[in-house]
Write an enzyme that holds these catalytic residues in place. Structure first.
Site, mmCIF file in Angstrom:
data_model
loop_
_atom_site.group_PDB
_atom_site.id
_atom_site.type_symbol
_atom_site.label_atom_id
_atom_site.label_comp_id
_atom_site.label_asym_id
_atom_site.label_seq_id
_atom_site.Cartn_x
_atom_site.Cartn_y
_atom_site.Cartn_z
ATOM 1 N N ARG A 121 0.721 -1.241 -0.033
ATOM 2 C CA ARG A 121 0.095 -0.009 0.024
ATOM 3 C C ARG A 121 0.811 1.151 -0.016
ATOM 4 N NH1 ARG A 121 -2.846 -2.805 3.433
ATOM 5 N NH2 ARG A 121 -0.970 -4.471 3.301
ATOM 6 N N THR A 122 1.875 1.216 0.858
ATOM 7 C CA THR A 122 2.724 2.541 0.818
ATOM 8 C C THR A 122 3.343 3.098 -0.729
ATOM 9 O OG1 THR A 122 3.046 2.076 2.884
ATOM 10 C CG2 THR A 122 4.582 3.860 2.168
ATOM 11 N N LYS A 152 23.514 -6.877 -7.818
ATOM 12 C CA LYS A 152 24.984 -6.813 -8.468
ATOM 13 C C LYS A 152 25.962 -6.423 -7.376
ATOM 14 C CE LYS A 152 23.332 -6.867 -13.269
ATOM 15 N NZ LYS A 152 23.353 -5.928 -14.336
ATOM 16 N N ARG A 196 11.996 3.671 1.413
ATOM 17 C CA ARG A 196 11.792 2.734 2.231
ATOM 18 C C ARG A 196 12.942 1.750 2.527
ATOM 19 N NH1 ARG A 196 6.490 -0.955 3.740
ATOM 20 N NH2 ARG A 196 5.962 1.056 4.633
ATOM 21 N N HIS A 211 7.474 6.305 10.462
ATOM 22 C CA HIS A 211 6.830 6.234 9.320
ATOM 23 C C HIS A 211 5.844 7.301 9.185
ATOM 24 C CE1 HIS A 211 4.939 4.521 5.829
ATOM 25 N NE2 HIS A 211 4.477 3.381 6.338
HETATM 26 C C1 NCD Z 1 3.387 -0.822 8.090
HETATM 27 C C2 NCD Z 1 5.131 -0.757 7.830
HETATM 28 O O1 NCD Z 1 5.546 -1.211 6.828
HETATM 29 O O2 NCD Z 1 5.687 -0.043 8.552
HETATM 30 N N1 NCD Z 1 2.708 -1.054 7.037
HETATM 31 C C3 NCD Z 1 2.549 -0.053 6.169
HETATM 32 O O3 NCD Z 1 3.415 0.762 5.810
HETATM 33 N N2 NCD Z 1 1.184 0.330 5.820
HETATM 34 C C4 NCD Z 1 3.312 -1.749 9.417
HETATM 35 C C5 NCD Z 1 3.642 -3.230 9.008
HETATM 36 O O4 NCD Z 1 4.553 -3.810 8.261
HETATM 37 O O5 NCD Z 1 3.123 -4.106 9.775
#
Ligand code: NCD
Length: 332
Positions: free
Chosen positions: A55-56, A83, A105, A133
């Site tokens: 989703r992110t 690589k 991320r 986050h």
């Molecule tokens: C979270 C994350 O990746 O920090 N998910 C997200 O971004 N919606 C929480 C998780 O992975 O449990």
């Protein structure tokens, strides 16, 4: 805001509320027949994801596209990282293509901060290790604000607190907006020290269940757990899961939130996840509007060496991004 690495970068309550208001107008944009504005036409937004995400990543990319930015997607599994290319070389390679923002991320806390030293692009943290986050916290506050006045609301954040960047960012976010936050979970899933955290703590979900207005559930982060934090998932569910029988004991107007991905049957029962009290789908929908607001805001900031006021170039008419921003009605 030059970068968004932490909830701290938002400028306290006033800055958070300003961003949530901006997200409100972008939500109106996303509901139009053509949910798009030319605000970031010509800008390039790269998503650089070193960890799994559904989703992110999709939410940021959708947000960038709805602002008419060009998007580039980098995913580790199909890149030269396989690589042996380092993070520094990867960032410099992407930078050399001419980009305006990097959404990153990474499993290492602090990686987005490090990247700010290597690029002139704006950096947005889409989750770094157990650290932060911030856009998740923004979209959660935005969703909550649609239902409740956050000031004075009692929120239980339940589950794997120690491994959760969502918990860290949300504690800052909810506290800044005046909520009363209690962390709930086994002692082994709590940070060693909570000194300075503006929260209460309980190890007994049943004790707090009848008193809270919002239950915010977290996934057990198996990928970050060494071992032995609790005997088994079944035992975890028995003591800290939002089972159907616990849900039946909640106050009548309680709402349930979860950042996803959910492990149905572990921290949340199947039926509870799909029930009317669950805001999970709204959280996802709102994520796009909130990320539109963040990208819009961050890409308005003058970059080093630029004139800095977003004014049109001399000698030619150029749209001012401000004028192409969200409007309540009508189509662009
Ligand atoms: C979270 C994350 O990746 O920090 N998910 C997200 O971004 N919606 C929480 C998780 O992975 O449990």
């Amino acid at each position: 805001m030059r970068h968004l690495l932490s909830v701290d970068d938002l400028g306290g309550r006033a800055g958070i509320e300003r961003m949530l208001d901006l997200a409100d107008s972008f939500l109106a944009v996303t509901r139009r027949e053509i949910p798009k504005v030319p605000a970031l036409l010509g800008k390039v937004v790269v998503s650089l994801f070193y960890e799994e995400s559904t989703r992110t990543r999709l939410s940021f990319e959708t947000a960038a596209k709805r602002l008419s930015a060009d998007t580039m997607t980098f995913s580790v599994s199909t890149s030269s990282v396989k690589k042996g290319e380092s993070l520094l070389d990867t960032v410099q390679t992407i930078e050399a293509m001419g980009i305006d923002a990097i959404v990153v991320r990474h499993s290492a806390a602090g990686a987005p901060h490090r990247i700010t030293g290597w690029t002139r692009a704006a950096v947005v943290n889409a989750g770094d290790g157990r650290h932060e986050h911030p856009t998740q916290a923004l979209l959660d506050a935005f969703t909550l604000r649609q239902h409740r006045q956050i000031e004075g609301t009692r929120i239980a954040i339940v589950g794997d607190i120690v491994h959760s960047r969502v918990a860290r960012s949300n504690v800052k976010m909810f506290a800044a907006l005046g909520a009363d936050v209690t962390l709930v979970g086994p002692p082994t899933l709590m940070p060693e020290s909570l000194e300075g955290w503006p929260v209460g703590v309980s190890h007994d979900l049943d004790e707090v269940l009848g008193e809270v207005d919002i239950v915010y559930l977290l996934r057990i982060q198996q990928e970050r757990i060494a071992s032995g934090c609790f005997p088994s998932l079944r035992e975890y569910t028995a003591r800290w899961g939002l089972t159907a029988s616990r849900a039946a004991r909640l106050k009548p107007d309680v709402l349930v939130m979860h950042p996803g991905p959910m492990n149905r049957g572990v921290e949340i029962a199947f039926d509870v996840a799909g029930a009317g009290i669950s805001l999970v789908t709204q959280q996802v929908t709102n994520g796009v509007a909130v990320r539109m607001a963040v990208l819009f805001d961050i890409l308005q900031e003058p970059k080093d060496g630029e004139a800095g006021d977003g004014a049109p170039d001399e000698g030619g008419k150029q749209d001012r991004p401000e004028e192409d921003g969200p409007k309540e009605d009508g189509h662009d």
